[in-house]
Motif scaffolding. Structure first.
Motif, PDB file in Angstrom:
ATOM      1  N   THR A  55       0.858  -1.195   0.000  1.00  0.00           N
ATOM      2  CA  THR A  55       0.000   0.000   0.000  1.00  0.00           C
ATOM      3  C   THR A  55       0.891   1.241   0.000  1.00  0.00           C
ATOM      4  O   THR A  55       2.113   1.163   0.190  1.00  0.00           O
ATOM      5  N   VAL A  56       0.230   2.365  -0.181  1.00  0.00           N
ATOM      6  CA  VAL A  56       0.926   3.660  -0.147  1.00  0.00           C
ATOM      7  C   VAL A  56       1.696   3.786   1.166  1.00  0.00           C
ATOM      8  O   VAL A  56       2.911   4.061   1.181  1.00  0.00           O
ATOM      9  N   MET A  57       0.999   3.544   2.282  1.00  0.00           N
ATOM     10  CA  MET A  57       1.643   3.688   3.592  1.00  0.00           C
ATOM     11  C   MET A  57       2.762   2.666   3.775  1.00  0.00           C
ATOM     12  O   MET A  57       3.825   2.990   4.310  1.00  0.00           O
ATOM     13  N   GLU A  58       2.550   1.443   3.319  1.00  0.00           N
ATOM     14  CA  GLU A  58       3.585   0.408   3.479  1.00  0.00           C
ATOM     15  C   GLU A  58       4.855   0.751   2.706  1.00  0.00           C
ATOM     16  O   GLU A  58       5.965   0.480   3.162  1.00  0.00           O
ATOM     17  N   ASN A  59       4.696   1.370   1.537  1.00  0.00           N
ATOM     18  CA  ASN A  59       5.870   1.789   0.778  1.00  0.00           C
ATOM     19  C   ASN A  59       6.709   2.773   1.588  1.00  0.00           C
ATOM     20  O   ASN A  59       7.938   2.680   1.636  1.00  0.00           O
ATOM     21  N   LEU A  60       6.012   3.710   2.241  1.00  0.00           N
ATOM     22  CA  LEU A  60       6.730   4.702   3.049  1.00  0.00           C
ATOM     23  C   LEU A  60       7.329   4.051   4.296  1.00  0.00           C
ATOM     24  O   LEU A  60       8.474   4.338   4.678  1.00  0.00           O
ATOM     25  N   ASP A  61       6.557   3.191   4.900  1.00  0.00           N
ATOM     26  CA  ASP A  61       6.993   2.543   6.128  1.00  0.00           C
ATOM     27  C   ASP A  61       8.266   1.716   5.889  1.00  0.00           C
ATOM     28  O   ASP A  61       9.232   1.786   6.655  1.00  0.00           O
ATOM     29  N   PHE A  62       8.252   0.994   4.786  1.00  0.00           N
ATOM     30  CA  PHE A  62       9.403   0.151   4.435  1.00  0.00           C
ATOM     31  C   PHE A  62      10.656   1.015   4.259  1.00  0.00           C
ATOM     32  O   PHE A  62      11.725   0.727   4.788  1.00  0.00           O
ATOM     33  N   HIS A  63      10.486   2.110   3.536  1.00  0.00           N
ATOM     34  CA  HIS A  63      11.603   3.028   3.304  1.00  0.00           C
ATOM     35  C   HIS A  63      12.111   3.587   4.639  1.00  0.00           C
ATOM     36  O   HIS A  63      13.317   3.642   4.887  1.00  0.00           O
ATOM     37  N   GLY A  64      11.161   3.971   5.493  1.00  0.00           N
ATOM     38  CA  GLY A  64      11.529   4.516   6.808  1.00  0.00           C
ATOM     39  C   GLY A  64      12.334   3.509   7.624  1.00  0.00           C
ATOM     40  O   GLY A  64      13.296   3.865   8.306  1.00  0.00           O
ATOM     41  N   ARG A  65      11.942   2.234   7.545  1.00  0.00           N
ATOM     42  CA  ARG A  65      12.673   1.188   8.286  1.00  0.00           C
ATOM     43  C   ARG A  65      14.098   1.063   7.774  1.00  0.00           C
ATOM     44  O   ARG A  65      15.042   0.967   8.551  1.00  0.00           O
ATOM     45  N   ILE A  66      14.242   1.084   6.426  1.00  0.00           N
ATOM     46  CA  ILE A  66      15.593   0.970   5.841  1.00  0.00           C
ATOM     47  C   ILE A  66      16.486   2.089   6.367  1.00  0.00           C
ATOM     48  O   ILE A  66      17.659   1.896   6.637  1.00  0.00           O
ATOM     49  N   TYR A  67      15.889   3.256   6.530  1.00  0.00           N
ATOM     50  CA  TYR A  67      16.682   4.401   6.996  1.00  0.00           C
ATOM     51  C   TYR A  67      16.705   4.517   8.520  1.00  0.00           C
ATOM     52  O   TYR A  67      17.120   5.536   9.064  1.00  0.00           O
TER      53      TYR A  67
ATOM     54  N   ALA B  66       5.667   9.734   7.889  1.00  0.00           N
ATOM     55  CA  ALA B  66       4.904   9.250   6.731  1.00  0.00           C
ATOM     56  C   ALA B  66       3.639  10.089   6.569  1.00  0.00           C
ATOM     57  O   ALA B  66       3.292  10.512   5.454  1.00  0.00           O
ATOM     58  N   ALA B  67       2.955  10.356   7.694  1.00  0.00           N
ATOM     59  CA  ALA B  67       1.718  11.144   7.617  1.00  0.00           C
ATOM     60  C   ALA B  67       2.031  12.546   7.090  1.00  0.00           C
ATOM     61  O   ALA B  67       1.288  13.094   6.256  1.00  0.00           O
ATOM     62  N   GLU B  68       3.145  13.097   7.562  1.00  0.00           N
ATOM     63  CA  GLU B  68       3.533  14.458   7.160  1.00  0.00           C
ATOM     64  C   GLU B  68       3.803  14.537   5.646  1.00  0.00           C
ATOM     65  O   GLU B  68       3.288  15.416   4.958  1.00  0.00           O
ATOM     66  N   VAL B  69       4.615  13.593   5.142  1.00  0.00           N
ATOM     67  CA  VAL B  69       4.973  13.678   3.717  1.00  0.00           C
ATOM     68  C   VAL B  69       3.770  13.343   2.824  1.00  0.00           C
ATOM     69  O   VAL B  69       3.611  13.920   1.751  1.00  0.00           O
ATOM     70  N   LEU B  70       2.905  12.441   3.296  1.00  0.00           N
ATOM     71  CA  LEU B  70       1.695  12.130   2.509  1.00  0.00           C
ATOM     72  C   LEU B  70       0.798  13.343   2.414  1.00  0.00           C
ATOM     73  O   LEU B  70       0.173  13.604   1.380  1.00  0.00           O
ATOM     74  N   ASN B  71       0.743  14.097   3.501  1.00  0.00           N
ATOM     75  CA  ASN B  71      -0.054  15.304   3.519  1.00  0.00           C
ATOM     76  C   ASN B  71       0.473  16.315   2.497  1.00  0.00           C
ATOM     77  O   ASN B  71      -0.295  16.920   1.751  1.00  0.00           O
ATOM     78  N   ILE B  72       1.803  16.457   2.438  1.00  0.00           N
ATOM     79  CA  ILE B  72       2.394  17.431   1.510  1.00  0.00           C
ATOM     80  C   ILE B  72       2.028  17.083   0.063  1.00  0.00           C
ATOM     81  O   ILE B  72       1.702  17.955  -0.724  1.00  0.00           O
ATOM     82  N   VAL B  73       2.080  15.799  -0.277  1.00  0.00           N
ATOM     83  CA  VAL B  73       1.786  15.423  -1.672  1.00  0.00           C
ATOM     84  C   VAL B  73       0.302  15.075  -1.871  1.00  0.00           C
ATOM     85  O   VAL B  73      -0.086  14.536  -2.908  1.00  0.00           O
ATOM     86  N   GLU B  74      -0.504  15.395  -0.855  1.00  0.00           N
ATOM     87  CA  GLU B  74      -1.963  15.215  -0.919  1.00  0.00           C
ATOM     88  C   GLU B  74      -2.375  13.792  -1.285  1.00  0.00           C
ATOM     89  O   GLU B  74      -3.190  13.565  -2.170  1.00  0.00           O
TER      90      GLU B  74
END
Ligand SMILES: Nc1ncnc2c1ncn2[C@@H]1O[C@H](COP(=O)(O)OP(=O)(O)OP(=O)(O)O)[C@@H](O)[C@H]1O
Length: 326
Positions: free
Chosen positions: A97-109, A120-128
């Motif tokens: 999912t959209v959130m899982e893509n971000l979550d996975f990236h966040g874990r790597i970093y 994740a919530a913040e960046v999703l908000n920026i790109v609407e």
């Protein structure tokens, strides 16, 4: 006194060769933190090589490259943490999912649970895309996918986001949307951008532009500085007969002509326009414009970037083709 912020990109006398092919021949420039920097160059100019050195995907041979003061040779992992990448080719995990893509990236970093969710919530908000967080990436439109890739690229708060042809394949509306989100990110976070593009109009909005060809930087400066160096207005005439062309060249210097279209670059077009008055019934079109970056590019390389790019196909694997760091 506070120490001044180091340049976000510092490239000093960089050379790089693939066997006998000299891809970079002594490239040097600095980009200040917070800048939007565009790298313009035809196919094979050396852009990908430079971007790959900067992102630690290729080993440095000669010269020095620093990202926010960090040496790509000796501080490679810190450089990677400070870098976000948005690739030319789609690079999302379509099964997540959209959130899982971000979550996975966040874990790597290495972002921790709550911090990761908040970011994740913040960046999703920026790109609407907040409302789409539970949707599978696969069902998003091309433009939405690109927005998600941008959100992912900045999830770990890099100093520099590198965008390789980020609007390729997007319609005008989606392209505008992508740029609007990038501008918001810059304004809100001080993020620096490095863009490679063949849409010259996108580079017109950059703070700094480097024009690179055959491994050398031919020009570096703000779009206005580059245009001023050319110092000209461009007058385009259509339907010009050969006798008029000869007359024009005698009076106003060399013109570029293609078929019956003639372009003249002049610092002051007034005398030309006065001369053309009696000839107007004989020509079919007249246009006067300030020189564009495309004109600067043409002047420096003798080739139009659009023509160069028209025949390009993606045959050779590129470090920015979507696979990211190995
Ligand atoms: N893996 C490689 N092996 C051999 N030569 C290469 C390799 N990668 C790039 N080159 C050559 O190095 C030069 C610079 O290529 P580079 O890919 O950096 O240019 P570019 O400006 O990014 O072009 P493009 O827009 O096509 O990606 C070119 O002459 C290219 O053919």
């Amino acid at each position: 006194m506070p120490t001044p912020e180091p340049p976000v990109i510092s490239v000093q006398d960089v050379h790089y060769a693939y066997g006998d092919v000299q891809a970079l021949r002594g490239v040097t420039f600095d980009v200040p933190a917070g800048a939007f920097f565009a790298l313009l160059g035809p196919n094979g100019a050396g852009k990908s090589t430079l971007v790959s050195l900067l992102s630690t995907l290729l080993p440095m041979e000669r010269g020095e490259v620093r990202l926010s003061g960090l040496d790509v040779r000796r501080q490679a992992s810190a450089v990677r943490r400070n870098l976000g990448l948005v690739f030319q080719e789609p690079s999302l995990d379509e099964r997540l999912t959209v959130m899982e893509n971000l979550d996975f990236h966040g874990r790597i970093y290495g972002l921790r649970g709550r911090e990761r969710q908040a970011r994740a919530a913040e960046v999703l908000n920026i790109v609407e895309l907040s409302e789409w967080q539970g949707a599978l990436a696969r069902i998003l439109s091309r433009g939405m996918k690109r927005r998600l890739e941008i959100a992912r690229g900045v999830m770990h708060q890099p100093a520099l986001l590198m965008l390789d042809e980020p609007t390729t394949g997007l319609d005008v509306q989606s392209r505008r949307a992508v740029w609007s989100y990038l501008q918001t990110l810059r304004r809100d976070t001080g993020l620096s951008l490095l863009l490679t593009t063949h849409h010259i109009e996108e580079a017109e909005d950059a703070d700094l532009v480097a024009i690179i060809d055959r491994g050398e930087v031919l020009a570096f400066g703000t779009p206005d500085e580059l245009r001023e160096r050319l110092g000209t207005q461009v007058v385009t005439l259509r339907g010009v007969q050969s006798d008029l062309l000869r007359d024009l060249e005698t009076r106003f210097g060399a013109a570029e002509s293609s078929g019956d279209t003639v372009r003249l670059r002049l610092s002051d077009p007034a005398p030309l326009l006065a001369f053309l008055g009696p000839h107007l019934p004989r020509i079919s079109g007249l246009n006067v414009q300030a020189a564009s970056l495309e004109d600067v590019f043409l002047d420096l390389t003798g080739r139009a970037l659009r023509e160069e790019r028209a025949g390009v196909s993606v045959a050779r694997p590129s470090p920015t083709d979507g696979r990211g760091f190995q």
